[in-house]
Enzyme design. Structure first.
Site, PDB file in Angstrom:
ATOM      1  CB  CYS A  66     -10.698   1.774  32.072  1.00  0.00           C
ATOM      2  SG  CYS A  66      -9.634   3.006  31.319  1.00  0.00           S
ATOM      3  CG  HIS A  99     -14.759  13.860  10.714  1.00  0.00           C
ATOM      4  ND1 HIS A  99     -14.348  15.116  11.067  1.00  0.00           N
ATOM      5  CD2 HIS A  99     -15.959  14.022  10.086  1.00  0.00           C
ATOM      6  CE1 HIS A  99     -15.259  16.010  10.671  1.00  0.00           C
ATOM      7  NE2 HIS A  99     -16.241  15.361  10.073  1.00  0.00           N
TER       8      HIS A  99
END
Length: 144
Positions: A66, A99
């Site tokens: 977006c 991570h």
């Protein structure tokens, strides 16, 4: 690789179209959840179906676009099984995969070039989750 889910709102439509072509050059299958034009629309109408497809295992991973990336990212992350990461450079993307085991890449179309999107996409698809100490952290993300 499973079918990749992709969506955008009107502000991300041009970049989403570019990414679809990028995926095709790789020979990767994708499911386009819309939008299908640059006409003004609401990102949530496309983010929720994409998130459902990733959560239920129909697609993996997802890509959402977006204007700023914020609205679609917030919407995606309302889903308990989604770890959407708003990435504006390859380094952030790499850490989101390593991570956080990001399963949806979110791109801010108004703030990155197509060349930068290329680099981020390459990093997203080439980086594995490290597991280990990070696994217990991501297990604490969902609200139970």
């Amino acid at each position: 690789m499973k079918t990749i889910a992709i969506c955008s709102d009107h502000a991300g439509y041009e970049m989403k179209t570019y990414i679809c072509q990028w995926l095709e050059t790789k020979g990767w299958e994708y499911m386009d959840f819309g939008t299908h034009s640059a006409e003004s629309c609401d990102y949530a109408d496309f983010a929720h179906p994409l998130a459902d497809a990733v959560e239920n295992g129909k697609c993996y991973p997802g890509i959402a676009v977006c204007g700023s990336g914020n609205g679609i990212n917030m919407t995606l992350n309302k889903h308990q099984g989604i770890r959407a990461a708003l990435c504006w450079n390859p380094e952030i993307c790499e850490l989101a995969r390593q991570h956080n085991d990001a399963n949806v890449l979110v791109l801010p179309a108004r703030f990155i070039s197509m060349d930068e999107a290329d680099r981020i996409l390459e990093k997203f698809f080439s980086t594995e989750f490290e597991g280990g100490r990070h696994q217990k952290r991501i297990e604490k993300i969902p609200v139970r």
